[in-house]
Design an enzyme around this catalytic site. Structure first.
Site, PDB file in Angstrom:
ATOM      1  CG  HIS A   1      -9.381   6.296  10.667  1.00  0.00           C
ATOM      2  ND1 HIS A   1     -10.333   6.045   9.706  1.00  0.00           N
ATOM      3  CD2 HIS A   1     -10.067   6.413  11.838  1.00  0.00           C
ATOM      4  CE1 HIS A   1     -11.529   5.999  10.277  1.00  0.00           C
ATOM      5  NE2 HIS A   1     -11.391   6.225  11.558  1.00  0.00           N
TER       6      HIS A   1
ATOM      7  NE  ARG B   1      -3.824   0.404   2.158  1.00  0.00           N
ATOM      8  CZ  ARG B   1      -4.693   0.796   3.079  1.00  0.00           C
ATOM      9  NH1 ARG B   1      -4.908   0.052   4.144  1.00  0.00           N
ATOM     10  NH2 ARG B   1      -5.380   1.899   2.940  1.00  0.00           N
TER      11      ARG B   1
ATOM     12  CD  GLN C   1     -14.028   8.760   7.889  1.00  0.00           C
ATOM     13  OE1 GLN C   1     -14.476   7.695   8.303  1.00  0.00           O
ATOM     14  NE2 GLN C   1     -14.667   9.516   7.032  1.00  0.00           N
TER      15      GLN C   1
ATOM     16  CB  ALA D   1     -14.197  15.013  -3.978  1.00  0.00           C
TER      17      ALA D   1
ATOM     18  CB  CYS E   1      11.423  -0.253  18.465  1.00  0.00           C
ATOM     19  SG  CYS E   1      11.581   1.313  19.338  1.00  0.00           S
TER      20      CYS E   1
ATOM     21  CB  CYS F   1      12.658  -0.706  23.232  1.00  0.00           C
ATOM     22  SG  CYS F   1      11.157  -1.112  22.354  1.00  0.00           S
TER      23      CYS F   1
ATOM     24  CB  SER G   1     -19.459   4.963   3.087  1.00  0.00           C
ATOM     25  OG  SER G   1     -18.621   4.526   4.131  1.00  0.00           O
TER      26      SER G   1
HETATM   27  P1  OAD Z   1     -15.673   4.112   2.078  1.00  0.00           P
HETATM   28  O1  OAD Z   1     -14.987   3.246   1.083  1.00  0.00           O
HETATM   29  O2  OAD Z   1     -16.564   3.482   3.065  1.00  0.00           O
HETATM   30  O3  OAD Z   1     -16.548   5.200   1.307  1.00  0.00           O
HETATM   31  C1  OAD Z   1     -16.034   5.949   0.254  1.00  0.00           C
HETATM   32  C2  OAD Z   1     -17.087   6.953  -0.149  1.00  0.00           C
HETATM   33  O4  OAD Z   1     -16.530   7.778  -1.162  1.00  0.00           O
HETATM   34  C3  OAD Z   1     -18.364   6.350  -0.740  1.00  0.00           C
HETATM   35  O5  OAD Z   1     -19.491   6.960  -0.122  1.00  0.00           O
HETATM   36  C4  OAD Z   1     -18.299   6.717  -2.214  1.00  0.00           C
HETATM   37  O6  OAD Z   1     -19.583   6.983  -2.761  1.00  0.00           O
HETATM   38  C5  OAD Z   1     -17.514   7.995  -2.152  1.00  0.00           C
HETATM   39  N1  OAD Z   1     -16.787   8.347  -3.368  1.00  0.00           N
HETATM   40  C6  OAD Z   1     -16.270   7.522  -4.324  1.00  0.00           C
HETATM   41  N2  OAD Z   1     -15.657   8.229  -5.284  1.00  0.00           N
HETATM   42  C7  OAD Z   1     -15.785   9.537  -4.943  1.00  0.00           C
HETATM   43  C8  OAD Z   1     -15.355  10.768  -5.529  1.00  0.00           C
HETATM   44  N3  OAD Z   1     -14.672  10.803  -6.671  1.00  0.00           N
HETATM   45  N4  OAD Z   1     -15.668  11.921  -4.889  1.00  0.00           N
HETATM   46  C9  OAD Z   1     -16.351  11.920  -3.727  1.00  0.00           C
HETATM   47  N5  OAD Z   1     -16.782  10.785  -3.134  1.00  0.00           N
HETATM   48  C10 OAD Z   1     -16.499   9.615  -3.727  1.00  0.00           C
HETATM   49  O7  OAD Z   1     -14.540   4.983   2.778  1.00  0.00           O
HETATM   50  P2  OAD Z   1     -14.609   5.832   4.128  1.00  0.00           P
HETATM   51  O8  OAD Z   1     -15.948   6.420   4.332  1.00  0.00           O
HETATM   52  O9  OAD Z   1     -13.437   6.723   4.118  1.00  0.00           O
HETATM   53  O10 OAD Z   1     -11.126   3.081   8.605  1.00  0.00           O
HETATM   54  O11 OAD Z   1     -14.389   4.701   5.171  1.00  0.00           O
HETATM   55  C11 OAD Z   1     -14.243   5.088   6.505  1.00  0.00           C
HETATM   56  C12 OAD Z   1     -13.289   4.198   7.220  1.00  0.00           C
HETATM   57  O12 OAD Z   1     -13.684   2.853   7.030  1.00  0.00           O
HETATM   58  C13 OAD Z   1     -11.883   4.220   6.699  1.00  0.00           C
HETATM   59  O13 OAD Z   1     -11.114   5.287   7.187  1.00  0.00           O
HETATM   60  C14 OAD Z   1     -11.353   2.938   7.205  1.00  0.00           C
HETATM   61  C15 OAD Z   1     -12.526   2.023   6.969  1.00  0.00           C
HETATM   62  O14 OAD Z   1     -12.743   1.135   7.981  1.00  0.00           O
HETATM   63  C16 OAD Z   1     -10.050   2.474   9.157  1.00  0.00           C
HETATM   64  O15 OAD Z   1      -9.227   1.905   8.486  1.00  0.00           O
HETATM   65  C17 OAD Z   1      -9.970   2.621  10.645  1.00  0.00           C
HETATM   66 ZN    ZN Z   2      10.270   0.730  21.186  1.00  0.00          ZN
END
Ligand code: OAD
Ligand code: ZN
Length: 241
Positions: free
Chosen positions: A119, A70, A101, A231, A147, A150, A189
């Site tokens: 996050h 990644r 996030q 966006a 690390c 440590c 989302s």
């Molecule tokens: P999601 O994958 O759940 O949602 C992505 C959102 O982006 C969806 O609602 C899509 O419709 C929208 N989308 C796609 N293309 C787009 C564009 N060009 N412009 C605007 N919007 C667009 O991702 P997150 O909501 O970020 O957490 O997910 C939240 C968290 O869930 C992440 O940070 C991650 C995951 O668990 C952790 O890893 C802790």
């Molecule tokens: Zn350490």
């Protein structure tokens, strides 16, 4: 749509405190797959099965391989017009904070400064024993990094599924949300807590909340205005001179 955009531009001109909440959708146009869209697989593992403390305990080398991959992907992409427009928005007259996030660091690369990465950040690593956090910019970081202080195993400094957020960051995010007068919710989302509740904190405190997303989300009924679109196409229109 144009009338809505003009109305939001006017709100932006008058706002005193602007808060933006972003999710994976903001980086989608850079070529980083979202979580709940297509592309959530790596070597047949679900991403949601690798980004967990259990996966790291079971097979840290596999989890590191996944994060190295990644990191490599993210190192090769560029920030997109949405990231850049948000960096421009920060330079406007209002107080500005961006809560993201995303762990890809692209907001920083675009020039945003007041960013809360709730996050974590994929370019940071954390010691599993002493908690030391530092930046590690080499994409391929090996499969058993240790690390420097440590010798204990390092892990990515990101929040995994099932883990809580840093309480100080969470507190700041709530405080910012509850004290802004204009909030943008972009490319999320809005199903993952606690981030999904920030727009409600803003609404209850009287802010005007604008959502930008090509799809309908659970937030759509709760926000003041939903701009349906990408966006990278909409945000630049809000900040162009
Ligand atoms: P999601 O994958 O759940 O949602 C992505 C959102 O982006 C969806 O609602 C899509 O419709 C929208 N989308 C796609 N293309 C787009 C564009 N060009 N412009 C605007 N919007 C667009 O991702 P997150 O909501 O970020 O957490 O997910 C939240 C968290 O869930 C992440 O940070 C991650 C995951 O668990 C952790 O890893 C802790
Ligand atoms: Zn350490």
């Amino acid at each position: 749509m144009q009338a809505d955009i003009d109305a939001v531009r006017e709100r932006l001109r008058d706002a005193k405190r602007v808060v933006v909440l972003t999710g994976a959708g903001v980086s989608a146009e850079s070529g980083i797959p979202t979580f709940r869209g297509e592309g959530g697989l790596w070597r047949n593992h679900r991403v949601t099965d690798l980004a967990t403390p259990e996966a790291f305990a079971r097979n840290p080398a596999l989890v590191w391989e996944f994060y190295n991959w990644r990191r490599m992907v993210i190192s090769k992409v560029d920030c997109n017009p949405a990231h850049r427009a948000l960096a421009a928005m920060e330079k406007g007259p209002a107080d500005f904070a961006l809560i993201t996030q995303n762990i890809d660091g692209l907001h920083f690369r675009a020039g945003s400064r007041n960013v809360l990465e709730i996050h974590g950040n994929i370019w940071k690593v954390r010691c599993t024993y002493c908690g030391d956090v530092h930046l590690e910019q080499e994409p391929d970081f090996g499969t058993a990094p240790a690390c420097r202080k440590c010798g204990a195993p390092l892990r990515p400094h990101v929040v995994w599924f099932g883990e809580g957020l840093d309480p100080r960051l969470l507190d700041t995010a709530y405080r910012l949300s509850a004290s802004c007068d204009l909030m943008f919710v972009i490319g999320t989302s809005a199903v993952v807590q606690p981030a999904a509740s920030f727009p409600f904190a803003a609404k209850s405190a009287g802010a005007f909340v604008v959502e930008i997303n090509p799809e309908r989300t659970p937030l759509a009924g709760a926000v003041d205005l939903a701009l349906a679109g990408k966006a990278g196409e909409i945000v630049p229109q809000l900040v162009r001179p």
